[in-house]
Scaffold this motif. Sequence first.
Motif, PDB file in Angstrom:
ATOM      1  N   LEU A 153       0.801  -1.225   0.000  1.00 39.62           N
ATOM      2  CA  LEU A 153       0.000   0.000   0.000  1.00 39.62           C
ATOM      3  C   LEU A 153       0.833   1.273   0.000  1.00 39.62           C
ATOM      4  O   LEU A 153       0.360   2.319  -0.454  1.00 39.62           O
ATOM      5  CB  LEU A 153      -0.923   0.029   1.230  1.00 39.62           C
ATOM      6  CG  LEU A 153      -1.903  -1.122   1.401  1.00 39.62           C
ATOM      7  CD1 LEU A 153      -2.638  -1.007   2.726  1.00 39.62           C
ATOM      8  CD2 LEU A 153      -2.868  -1.176   0.241  1.00 39.62           C
ATOM      9  N   HIS A 154       2.049   1.170   0.546  1.00 40.82           N
ATOM     10  CA  HIS A 154       2.872   2.371   0.735  1.00 40.82           C
ATOM     11  C   HIS A 154       4.151   2.311  -0.090  1.00 40.82           C
ATOM     12  O   HIS A 154       4.689   1.242  -0.339  1.00 40.82           O
ATOM     13  CB  HIS A 154       3.260   2.517   2.215  1.00 40.82           C
ATOM     14  CG  HIS A 154       2.088   2.519   3.134  1.00 40.82           C
ATOM     15  ND1 HIS A 154       1.831   1.480   4.000  1.00 40.82           N
ATOM     16  CD2 HIS A 154       1.099   3.421   3.325  1.00 40.82           C
ATOM     17  CE1 HIS A 154       0.741   1.754   4.693  1.00 40.82           C
ATOM     18  NE2 HIS A 154       0.277   2.929   4.300  1.00 40.82           N
ATOM     19  N   ASN A 155       4.616   3.499  -0.449  1.00 37.86           N
ATOM     20  CA  ASN A 155       5.900   3.652  -1.120  1.00 37.86           C
ATOM     21  C   ASN A 155       6.758   4.518  -0.198  1.00 37.86           C
ATOM     22  O   ASN A 155       6.507   5.719  -0.075  1.00 37.86           O
ATOM     23  CB  ASN A 155       5.705   4.318  -2.483  1.00 37.86           C
ATOM     24  CG  ASN A 155       6.985   4.429  -3.268  1.00 37.86           C
ATOM     25  OD1 ASN A 155       8.009   3.867  -2.891  1.00 37.86           O
ATOM     26  ND2 ASN A 155       6.932   5.169  -4.362  1.00 37.86           N
ATOM     27  N   ALA A 156       7.736   3.905   0.455  1.00 35.32           N
ATOM     28  CA  ALA A 156       8.575   4.631   1.407  1.00 35.32           C
ATOM     29  C   ALA A 156       9.600   5.449   0.642  1.00 35.32           C
ATOM     30  O   ALA A 156      10.453   4.885  -0.041  1.00 35.32           O
ATOM     31  CB  ALA A 156       9.259   3.660   2.356  1.00 35.32           C
ATOM     32  N   ILE A 157       9.508   6.778   0.774  1.00 36.04           N
ATOM     33  CA  ILE A 157      10.473   7.642   0.093  1.00 36.04           C
ATOM     34  C   ILE A 157      11.451   8.272   1.077  1.00 36.04           C
ATOM     35  O   ILE A 157      12.442   8.857   0.668  1.00 36.04           O
ATOM     36  CB  ILE A 157       9.773   8.730  -0.747  1.00 36.04           C
ATOM     37  CG1 ILE A 157       8.882   9.612   0.102  1.00 36.04           C
ATOM     38  CG2 ILE A 157       8.991   8.093  -1.882  1.00 36.04           C
ATOM     39  CD1 ILE A 157       8.307  10.800  -0.648  1.00 36.04           C
ATOM     40  N   MET A 158      11.168   8.109   2.387  1.00 33.70           N
ATOM     41  CA  MET A 158      12.082   8.595   3.420  1.00 33.70           C
ATOM     42  C   MET A 158      12.083   7.603   4.585  1.00 33.70           C
ATOM     43  O   MET A 158      11.085   6.921   4.831  1.00 33.70           O
ATOM     44  CB  MET A 158      11.654   9.964   3.950  1.00 33.70           C
ATOM     45  CG  MET A 158      11.955  11.115   3.022  1.00 33.70           C
ATOM     46  SD  MET A 158      11.518  12.691   3.767  1.00 33.70           S
ATOM     47  CE  MET A 158      12.802  12.882   4.979  1.00 33.70           C
ATOM     48  N   HIS A 159      13.229   7.565   5.282  1.00 37.31           N
ATOM     49  CA  HIS A 159      13.359   6.729   6.463  1.00 37.31           C
ATOM     50  C   HIS A 159      13.969   7.575   7.565  1.00 37.31           C
ATOM     51  O   HIS A 159      14.887   8.350   7.329  1.00 37.31           O
ATOM     52  CB  HIS A 159      14.251   5.514   6.157  1.00 37.31           C
ATOM     53  CG  HIS A 159      14.417   4.611   7.315  1.00 37.31           C
ATOM     54  ND1 HIS A 159      13.446   3.736   7.720  1.00 37.31           N
ATOM     55  CD2 HIS A 159      15.452   4.457   8.184  1.00 37.31           C
ATOM     56  CE1 HIS A 159      13.866   3.078   8.781  1.00 37.31           C
ATOM     57  NE2 HIS A 159      15.090   3.490   9.080  1.00 37.31           N
ATOM     58  N   GLU A 160      13.456   7.394   8.782  1.00 40.54           N
ATOM     59  CA  GLU A 160      13.948   8.203   9.898  1.00 40.54           C
ATOM     60  C   GLU A 160      13.990   7.341  11.152  1.00 40.54           C
ATOM     61  O   GLU A 160      13.154   6.461  11.331  1.00 40.54           O
ATOM     62  CB  GLU A 160      12.984   9.382  10.101  1.00 40.54           C
ATOM     63  CG  GLU A 160      13.394  10.352  11.176  1.00 40.54           C
ATOM     64  CD  GLU A 160      12.396  11.501  11.259  1.00 40.54           C
ATOM     65  OE1 GLU A 160      11.430  11.366  12.039  1.00 40.54           O
ATOM     66  OE2 GLU A 160      12.584  12.491  10.541  1.00 40.54           O
ATOM     67  N   GLU A 161      14.973   7.594  11.988  1.00 39.98           N
ATOM     68  CA  GLU A 161      15.070   6.904  13.282  1.00 39.98           C
ATOM     69  C   GLU A 161      14.354   7.744  14.325  1.00 39.98           C
ATOM     70  O   GLU A 161      14.575   8.940  14.442  1.00 39.98           O
ATOM     71  CB  GLU A 161      16.539   6.723  13.680  1.00 39.98           C
ATOM     72  CG  GLU A 161      17.329   5.808  12.768  1.00 39.98           C
ATOM     73  CD  GLU A 161      16.869   4.364  12.822  1.00 39.98           C
ATOM     74  OE1 GLU A 161      16.427   3.900  13.890  1.00 39.98           O
ATOM     75  OE2 GLU A 161      16.930   3.693  11.778  1.00 39.98           O
TER      76      GLU A 161
END
Length: 177
Positions: free
Chosen positions: A136-144
């Motif tokens: 369902l999702h397209n991850a374009i950023m990742h954060e801790e």
Amino acid sequence: MEMEKNNVSAEETTAEETTAEEIKEETAEKGCKKTEKEIEALKSQLAESNDKYLRLAAEYENFRKRSAKEKSDAYNDAYSDAIKALLPLADSLDKALEFNPEDDGIKALCKLLTDTFAKIGVTAIESDGAEFDPNLHNAIMHEEDDTLGENIVAQTFQKGYLLGEKVIRHAMVKVVN
């Protein structure tokens, strides 16, 4: 004289019956004279013809099913494409509402578009705070971030939409951890 005619015709009838019986017997004898090879050849031809018939029937059934599926898929694809053409309008209205949340006209247009989408079976993918789902999702950023759980959607950049169970557009999101 009449009696003679009746006798003659009776004799002729008997002769005709005898001839007919002889012909039947001769035909039966000829039929019995077919060899086992000829019978086996005919059986083989029958089996081959039957096999061809069954294969043709199966081919036709597969063709019919494939054609029905292609027709259905073409309709669904056209329907999805028409909805995709409306998504930039939905995005623009959402942006306008972000910049001016007090505008009743924009609120009314957003509600109208949302209601129209609901009538035709289109729903927005709820993302913020949900668990990340690559379907369902397209991850374009990742954060801790230690305050949120693992694989949680922290922010939605662009809404995703579903048509029934089919994803029309994946939601573009930021995922934490």
